[in-house]
Scaffold this motif. Structure first.
Motif, short mmCIF file in Angstrom:
data_model
loop_
_atom_site.label_atom_id
_atom_site.label_comp_id
_atom_site.label_asym_id
_atom_site.label_seq_id
_atom_site.Cartn_x
_atom_site.Cartn_y
_atom_site.Cartn_z
N ILE B 309 37.13 36.81 49.22
CA ILE B 309 36.77 36.25 47.91
C ILE B 309 35.61 37.04 47.27
CG2 ILE B 309 35.90 34.20 46.72
CD1 ILE B 309 37.55 32.55 48.73
N LEU B 313 35.55 38.95 43.76
CA LEU B 313 34.54 38.67 42.73
C LEU B 313 33.82 39.95 42.33
CD1 LEU B 313 33.06 35.27 44.01
CD2 LEU B 313 34.41 35.68 41.94
N ALA B 316 36.01 41.79 40.09
CA ALA B 316 35.99 41.14 38.78
C ALA B 316 34.71 41.51 38.03
CB ALA B 316 36.11 39.63 38.93
N VAL B 339 40.58 37.81 37.11
CA VAL B 339 39.93 36.50 37.23
C VAL B 339 40.95 35.47 37.70
CG1 VAL B 339 38.91 34.63 35.89
CG2 VAL B 339 38.05 36.96 35.62
N LEU B 340 42.15 35.54 37.09
CA LEU B 340 43.21 34.61 37.51
C LEU B 340 43.54 34.80 38.98
CD1 LEU B 340 45.86 34.42 34.66
CD2 LEU B 340 44.70 32.52 35.79
N VAL B 342 41.68 36.07 41.36
CA VAL B 342 40.58 35.63 42.25
C VAL B 342 40.56 34.10 42.32
CG1 VAL B 342 38.09 35.58 42.53
CG2 VAL B 342 39.21 37.70 41.89
N LEU B 343 40.75 33.48 41.13
CA LEU B 343 40.76 32.01 41.11
C LEU B 343 41.90 31.47 41.97
CD1 LEU B 343 39.89 31.10 37.40
CD2 LEU B 343 38.48 30.81 39.45
N SER B 344 43.09 32.12 41.84
CA SER B 344 44.21 31.61 42.62
C SER B 344 43.98 31.87 44.11
CB SER B 344 45.53 32.22 42.14
OG SER B 344 45.44 33.62 42.13
N ILE B 346 41.00 31.78 45.53
CA ILE B 346 40.07 30.71 45.95
C ILE B 346 40.85 29.41 46.11
CG2 ILE B 346 38.08 29.35 45.20
CD1 ILE B 346 37.09 31.91 43.75
N HIS B 347 41.73 29.17 45.14
CA HIS B 347 42.59 27.97 45.20
C HIS B 347 43.35 27.90 46.51
CE1 HIS B 347 46.72 26.40 44.72
NE2 HIS B 347 46.15 25.40 44.03
N LEU B 371 48.06 32.52 44.85
CA LEU B 371 47.62 33.92 44.88
C LEU B 371 48.81 34.86 44.73
CD1 LEU B 371 45.54 36.11 45.22
CD2 LEU B 371 45.85 35.98 47.69
N GLY B 374 49.49 35.09 41.10
CA GLY B 374 48.32 35.70 40.44
C GLY B 374 48.28 37.20 40.74
#
Lengths: 222, 624
Positions: B309, B313, B316, B339-340, B342-344, B346-347, B371, B374
């Motif tokens: 992660i 980041l 990003a 960003v999408l 990385v967010l996915s 993390i999700h 992910l 994404g």
């Protein structure tokens, strides 16, 4: 009784006046009409009586012999002009032909050949040297018959000024062939070759006259 | 191009996915589907359904439990009650839809075993990604309340989904939809990644300098490899460990390479220590897997994955900087996609850890990993950037080519002009030189003759016929010069034509027959004027001899152009050279001298009645 061929000599150098006059006197068939030392004198002679043959030297003191030839060609249909030249190869000969001359005479010709030349001319023959033929070929290749058209490239379908036969003859002349040889090669009589050459001379004169009219038109003179 | 199309297709599929969850919800209400929200759970390793009297605890579905750190969890029994009306019975066969059951399990309906989805054991490891549809036999189904019991042994996943009971045909649609998202899309991804990755790597192999292509190709290939996790559901135990090694390594490698790509895009050069740290971090995975074997797997998933992660980041962050600096649509698109992704990521990590359930319990219950999609979007954007750069390079190349062509044309024109200038100068120089030589000739020949004649005339030593003869030969000399110089393109044949015309008349006038034969092509016979002049003089000399001295009645001139030589032959039927009292020795000597100077050979074969003079000119010598 025959009157003989009347000849007008236009020549400013007395030596040559005498030479030509002598040659004419020596021939029974020829009759000397007069001798003019200047263009103006010649014009006076022409106004008085049109000769059968006019012998013209180009370098007159008061005007160019070419103008005289042109005058005769335009106004005196019965007069034939014979231009006198030193070597027979200069551009003036072609200019004279274009002005209306139908033959040329070398300045150092012997008296008998001067007379012969005049007789030949009267009989319908015109002498033509290879260098003149070359000049004519170079200049009139592909030129249309009427001077009004642009001479450089004729439009498709327009007959060129010189026919194929005439061009053939000129090519053979340019190679140095005699009229007899040309007749043999092309399968025509020597006489026909002579006629063709005369016709070529007349065409060039008519063409250049048309061209002159065209140019004058262009310049707004007519 | 394939990259771009593949990318767009992926984007399209992603949009399809977005509409999936609501569509399923609508389908739920429209048909007779029962989705019990609560169940009873009992932990224990019993193989047969436990009694109702055991210590069942009531839980709500989906059951989002946090997985323990150490594997070896005891089995869990789930008991779900559902009711069937008389109307529903017998009309159509019933099924239960199980959105996920990663570790497999045994199904019992009203106490009877009905299905066994393979579970991991001593020979096989399972990791079911697909949704299951278990049919409920009519003969076991009762009107009113029914009980479904599921025994599962959690190894990878401890959560249990909300089940749907209903007609098989309805539930099959649910299954197909989910199957598309969790199975078909990854399959497509794998194929595309393999094609695009190899294609890009081919480009890179052909042009190793294009590092970005190599990087992208490798990134794509690693991602394709990582996506295999959605496709490989069962594996013999002995291969399981190595597959997990490949999976973790490729996932970590993908993230790391993506970060390198982003640095390249942002034109940033982070200190080497950053890359070294990243590499070492990545290296932990294979080392740990090799050192600790299967046991490391769960640590990789839980702890090591978390380390990816910050890398995402960081990437990003770099793209953020690039977007701020470049302010281009490309940079913004890459930033958004990153960003999408990385967010996915993390999700997915939170979902895996069971932490997401505390924030979005319903969503977490679906257990959809993002992910994967994404990353597809990210790869699409990366691919588009490369394609754009490729196209830009082509444009630049075209521009350069045109520019180069223009400059070459300019240079050519310059060279041409220079050459023309040089050529003109050379020609002028040659002309001047030629003129100088001819003047010299005139001076020596014509001039000398005129001065001699003048001198004799002044002395009174020149009779008129002699004088005329002398002057005539001067004029002839001039004519000859004019013939030699009068041809504009140095054509010997033109010169000879003029010469012949003049001589033919002269011979004619003298009563001598002449026969001329000229067989040559105009192109081969081209000499400088002065050379032509010399040849004409030789012929003129021969003709003069035949005419004046030999008293010939027939003269034949034959000029023959051969490939490598020119022959000039003059034949007459005169008395011959020896028959001439006041011999033409001087003329003959002159002819020979001229021929020598020109590199030509002169042969004279003379007898009474037939004299032949032949000049042979090697063409190379003549034109040189």
């Amino acid at each position: 009784m025959r009157m003989g061929t009347s000849v007008l000599i236009v020549e400013d150098i007395p030596e040559f006046q005498q030479r030509f006059a002598a040659a004419i006197h020596a021939d029974a068939e020829l009759r000397l009409l007069g001798v003019a030392g200047t263009g103006a004198e010649a014009m006076t002679w022409l106004a008085r009586q049109a000769p059968d043959v006019m012998l013209v030297d180009l370098g007159l003191p008061d005007m160019s012999g070419i103008d005289l030839i042109r005058h005769a060609a335009r106004h005196l249909p019965g007069t034939e002009s014979l231009v006198v030249t030193m070597f027979g190869d200069d551009g003036n000969v072609l200019a004279s032909i274009e002005a209306g001359a139908t033959g040329y005479l070398l300045k150092d010709s012997l008296p008998e050949s001067i007379a012969a030349c005049i007789h030949e001319l009267r009989a319908g023959g015109s002498p033509i040297s290879p260098s003149i033929a070359r000049r004519v070929l170079t200049r009139y290749r592909g030129v249309p018959p009427n001077g009004n058209a642009a001479p450089a490239t004729p439009a498709a379908g327009v007959e060129p000024l010189l026919t194929e036969r005439e061009t053939d003859i000129l090519r053979q002349v340019a190679k140095g062939m005699s009229f007899a040889e040309i007749g043999d090669i092309l399968g025509i009589s020597q006489h026909t070759v002579v006629t063709h050459v005369k016709k070529i001379y007349r065409k060039l004169a008519v063409h250049s006259r048309g061209e002159a009219v065209f140019e004058a038109n262009q310049m707004g003179l007519l | 191009m394939a990259m771009v199309i593949g990318g767009w297709l992926r984007l399209l599929l992603l949009l399809l996915l977005a509409g999936l969850a609501p569509a399923a919800a609508i389908a739920d209400t429209a048909t007779a589907v029962a989705e019990p929200v609560s169940a009873a759970r009992l932990r224990g390793n019993a193989l047969l359904p436990p009694d109702a009297g055991e210590a069942w605890e009531i839980i709500s579905l989906p059951d989002n439990r946090r997985p323990p750190l150490v594997s070896g969890e005891v089995a869990a029994w789930y008991r779900i009650e559902f009711s069937v009306t008389a109307a529903d019975l017998g009309r159509e066969s019933w099924s239960v839809y199980v959105p996920f059951l990663r570790d497999g399990g045994r199904f019992f309906l009203n106490g009877h075993p009905i299905e066994h989805i393979a579970e991991s054991d001593d020979v096989l490891r399972v990791k079911w990604e697909r949704p299951h549809l278990v049919s409920l036999p009519d003969n076991l189904l009762r009107e009113g309340s029914n009980t479904l019991m599921v025994r599962t042994q959690p190894r990878l996943d401890v959560s249990f989904p909300r089940l749907s009971f209903g007609h098989a045909t309805t539930l099959q649609k649910f299954q197909e939809r989910r199957s598309f998202v969790v199975r078909t899309l990854p399959q497509i991804t794998i194929v595309f990644c393999a094609l695009v990755g190899l294609f890009t790597i081919f480009i890179w192999v052909a042009r190793p300098a294009e590092r970005l292509y190599g990087l992208f190709g490798l990134t794509v290939l690693l991602w394709g490899l990582s996506a295999l996790t959605f496709v490989i559901e069962t594996l013999p135990v002995e291969h399981w460990w190595s597959w997990r090694l490949v999976y973790h390594s490729s996932t970590g490698g993908f993230v790391a390479l993506m970060a390198v790509f982003c640095a390249g895009f942002a034109e940033l050069r982070p200190p080497r220590i950053v890359w070294k740290t990243m590499f070492v971090f990545w290296l932990i995975c294979p080392v740990a897997m090799i050192a600790f074997g299967d046991a490391a797997d769960v640590w990789m998933r839980r702890v090591w994955s978390a380390g990816l992660i910050p890398i995402g980041l960081g990437a990003a962050g770099m793209i953020c900087l690039a977007a701020w600096r470049q302010r281009t649509a490309t940079a913004y698109a890459l930033l958004a996609a990153l960003v999408l992704a990385v967010l996915s990521g993390i999700h997915d990590y939170l979902l895996h850890l069971g932490r997401l359930a505390t924030i979005f319990p319903d969503w977490a219950g679906h257990r959809i990993f993002l992910l994967h999609h994404g990353a597809n979007l990210l790869l699409l954007v990366m691919g588009s950037i490369l394609a754009q750069r490729f196209v830009q390079v082509l444009f630049d190349l075209e521009f350069l080519n045109r520019d180069l062509e223009r400059r070459i044309a300019e240079r050519e024109a310059q060279l041409d002009a220079q050459y023309q200038r040089a050529h003109t100068l050379e020609r002028e120089r040659a002309t001047v030189e030629e003129r100088r030589r001819i003047m010299q000739d005139m001076h020596d020949g014509l001039g000398s003759q005129l001065f001699q004649s003048l001198s004799r005339a002044e002395r009174g030593d020149l009779a008129p016929p002699e004088m005329a003869h002398s002057l005539r030969s001067c004029i002839d000399e001039m004519r000859l010069a004019l013939e030699a110089l009068g041809t504009p393109d140095d054509s010997f044949l033109d010169a000879i034509a003029d010469f012949r015309f003049r001589w033919e008349r002269q011979l004619d006038a003298a009563g001598v027959r002449s026969h001329w034969r000229i067989e040559a092509s105009a192109d081969t016979l081209k000499f400088p004027p002065r050379t032509t002049l010399q040849y004409l003089r030789i012929i003129q000399e021969a003709l003069t001899n035949a005419l004046k001295h030999a008293r010939a009645s027939l003269i034949q001139v034959h000029i023959l152009g051969e490939d490598d030589a020119m022959r000039i032959r003059i034949e007459d039927d005169g008395v011959g050279i020896n028959g001439v009292a006041n011999g033409p020795g001087h003329g003959l000597r002159n002819m020979r001298r001229r021929a020598d100077l020109l590199g030509a050979t002169l042969d004279i074969d003379s007898a009474p009645g037939r004299t032949r003079i032949e000049v042979r000119v090697p063409l190379a010598a003549a034109t040189a």
